[in-house]
Design an enzyme around this catalytic site. Structure first.
Site: not given
Lengths: 154, 350
Positions: B82, B114, B237
Site C-alpha cells: 500500500e 495489510c 497480522h
C-alpha cells in the site's frame, strides 16, 4: 533527467543484476559491459556474464560535498569494490558503521534507489554495497523464542 | 484441493530503528505508557534510498536463492503493497527483472491494505495448483506511512517478505488449505493523492481486526476439521504488539505458540509484510511435521487464513533463509526523530 530515460532503461540489467562481459578467448571479466575485449581485440569473443555479488573494499572515501541529487544523503561512503572475480567497480556503501568501512572489509551487493527525476519523474534503481556484518552470524539458523509446544500430531 | 507449497522464503528489513519513546517525546506523550500500551518498543525506518520496491527485491532474492530454483521458471510475480513508489507503474516488474525472471511471465501489484501479500500467495497457489505456472513469487512489502503526531506514527514501519510458491514435492512447507473472510468495513484508508492514511480509531479493533481475524481462523478450522490445538505455531497480522495476543486469547491459543511469529514489538507494523514476516520467523525454526496457522488482516476489510505443514525438505542445507528474522533484527542503528523525519521525508521541503 527525463531525456536520459532511455539510458536509465538500457542500464537496468547492469545496475539491477551486475550483468557484465566475459571474453571467452582470454577469460577476463569486465564491468560495466564492453562490446570488444581490450586485450584480445578482434580475436576476442565477448559474451554476457553475471558478476559475483560479493567482494571487498579496495579503496574508500567519505563524500561531504555531494553532487546534485545526492545532497540529502551526504555525508556518504563511496568505495571502489573489488568483486570476487577481481573486477573493480565504484559504489556507495550503505547500512554499515563508518568504522567497519575499511580496506579489505568484505562487502555484498544490495538493491537500492540510486536517483529519481524529481518528485514526478522516473526512479532509477541499482546496486550499492554493504559491509558483511559478521560472516559467521550471517549463516546461523534461527533459535526458537519462547517455549515450544509439544502438541500431538494428528 | 490441488495443493501447492512454500518452496523458498526470504525477508528484508531496513537497518534504522526509532524507539516509540523518541516519537512520543516530540508529541508530549509519555513514551513508556505509549510503548507498553501498543506493545511496541521500536519500529524500522526505511532510509532515503529504500522503498517498497527495494525491500521487495531484497526479500525476493533471498527467497529465490533459498528455494534453489531457476528464476527463469517463475511464471508470475505479485507484489502486495500500500506504499508503492509509483502510483502507476508496477513494482512487480522491478522485482522480476532483479531476480532474473524471464520475460515469459505475468506480473501485477496487488492492494488490500495489510493483506495484499497473502492475497498474492493465494493467487500463486491457484496458478501453481492448476498447472498454469511452475513457480509464483508472492511478496508483501511496505514502507508504511503514519501522519506525524497520529497514533499510527508509533507503529508504521517498513519491511518485506517474499515466498516462492511451487509444487508440494519441492516445498519446505505444504499449504494444506486456505480460507478467507471479507466484508466492506471502512476502518482504515488512504484517499487518492493523499499522503497519509486515516483510520477509525477504536473502530479498527472489534468490528474490523478481531471480527475478521477470528472469523477467518474459525472458518479455516471448520473447513478443514482441524482444532486450534493441532497447530504448533500461530501467526496473526500484527498492527501492534497487543492485538495478536488478544486474538490468540479469543481463539484459545497459548502465548508461547504466537511468540516466534510476533515481530511487531521490535520491527513495527510492516503492513503487507506483517504476518508474512511472522511466518518467515516461524519457518526459521520449525521442524518437519509441525503445523503452522497464519491469519492475515487487511483493512477494508478481510482476512486470509492458511494452514501450512512443514516438510522434511526444511532440514536440507540452505533451505531456510541464511539469516533468521530475529538475527537480522539485531543489526540495527537507532536514530532520533530529526533523522527519522528526514529519511521519511516528513520535513515539508523534502
Amino acid at each position: 533527467m527525463a531525456q536520459l530515460l532511455p539510458s536509465v532503461w538500457r542500464h537496468i540489467p547492469e545496475r539491477y543484476s551486475l550483468l557484465g562481459s566475459h571474453c571467452e578467448n582470454c577469460g577476463k571479466d569486465y564491468f560495466p559491459q564492453r562490446p570488444i575485449c581490450p586485450t584480445c581485440r578482434r580475436k576476442g569473443k565477448i559474451v554476457q556474464k553475471l558478476m559475483p555479488r560479493e567482494g571487498k573494499i579496495f579503496s574508500h572515501t567519505l563524500v561531504h560535498a555531494a553532487p546534485a541529487g545526492f545532497e540529502l544523503e551526504a555525508p556518504y561512503h563511496l568505495a571502489i569494490v573489488e568483486l570476487k572475480n577481481g573486477v573493480h567497480l565504484l559504489s556507495q556503501i550503505v547500512d554499515s558503521d563508518s568504522e567497519a568501512i575499511q580496506i579489505n572489509s568484505p562487502v555484498k551487493m544490495v538493491f537500492r534507489k540510486i536517483s529519481e527525476d524529481g518528485k514526478q519523474g522516473a526512479i532509477a534503481y541499482g546496486y550499492k554495497f554493504k559491509v558483511v556484518r559478521n560472516a559467521a552470524a550471517a549463516s546461523k539458523p534461527g533459535k526458537p523464542v519462547g517455549k515450544q509446544s509439544t502438541s500431538s500430531k494428528k | 484441493m490441488n495443493r501447492s507449497g512454500i518452496v523458498g522464503y526470504g525477508t528484508s528489513v531496513p537497518r534504522m530503528r526509532i524507539k516509540v519513546g523518541e516519537i512520543a517525546k516530540v508529541w508530549g506523550k509519555d513514551g513508556e505508557r505509549v510503548s507498553s500500551g501498543l506493545g511496541i518498543i521500536e519500529k524500522s525506518v526505511p532510509a532515503l534510498d529504500e522503498d517498497s520496491a527495494t525491500l521487495a527485491v531484497e526479500a525476493a532474492r533471498v527467497a529465490v536463492e533459498a528455494g534453489k530454483i531457476n528464476p527463469q521458471k517463475i511464471g508470475a510475480v505479485f507484489v502486495g503493497s500500500e506504499s508503492k513508489p509509483y502510483a502507476v507503474k508496477p513494482t512487480a516488474t522491478v522485482v522480476a527483472q532483479a531476480v532474473g525472471a524471464s520475460v515469459h511471465m505475468t506480473a501485477a501489484d496487488l492492494e488490500f491494505a495489510c493483506k495484499a501479500g497473502t492475497a498474492a500467495i493465494q493467487a500463486c497457489m491457484g496458478m501453481v495448483a492448476s498447472g498454469m505456472i511452475e513457480y509464483g513469487l508472492a511478496i508483501g512489502s511496505d514502507t508504511a506511512q503514519g501522519k506525524p503526531g497520529d497514533a499510527l506514527e508509533y507503529s508504521a514501519g517498513g519491511g518485506a517478505a517474499a515466498y516462492v510458491i511451487g509444487k508440494p514435492a519441492e516445498s519446505i512447507a505444504v499449504i494444506e488449505d486456505t480460507y478467507s473472510f471479507t466484508t466492506d468495513t471502512p476502518d482504515f484508508w488512504r484517499r487518492q493523492h493523499e499522503e497519509f492514511p486515516e483510520h477509525g480509531g477504536r473502530f479498527t479493533a472489534e468490528p474490523a481486526y478481531f471480527k475478521h481475524v477470528v472469523s477467518a481462523t474459525r472458518g479455516l478450522l471448520e473447513k478443514t476439521g482441524m482444532k486450534i490445538g493441532d497447530f504448533d505455531f500461530v501467526v496473526f497480522h500484527q498492527p501492534n504488539g497487543k492485538f495478536p495476543g488478544r486474538a490468540a486469547k479469543i481463539l484459545g491459543v497459548p502465548d508461547e505458540k504466537i511468540k516466534q511469529g510476533l515481530i511487531t514489538p521490535i520491527l513495527g507494523n510492516t503492513y503487507s509484510a506483517s504476518s508474512m514476516v511472522g511466518l518467515a520467523s516461524v519457518l526459521d525454526v520449525a521442524k518437519a511435521g509441525e503445523r503452522i496457522l497464519m491469519t492475515s488482516y487487511g483493512s477494508g476489510a478481510g482476512s486470509d487464513s492458511f494452514w501450512f505443514t512443514v516438510t522434511d525438505k526444511i532440514e536440507e542445507e540452505g533451505r531456510r533463509q541464511p539469516e533468521s528474522v530475529f538475527e537480522m533484527l539485531k543489526d540495527k542503528v537507532n536514530v532520533d526523530y530529526a533523522t527519522y523525519a528526514k529519511h521519511r521525508r516528513k520535513i515539508k521541503s523534502l
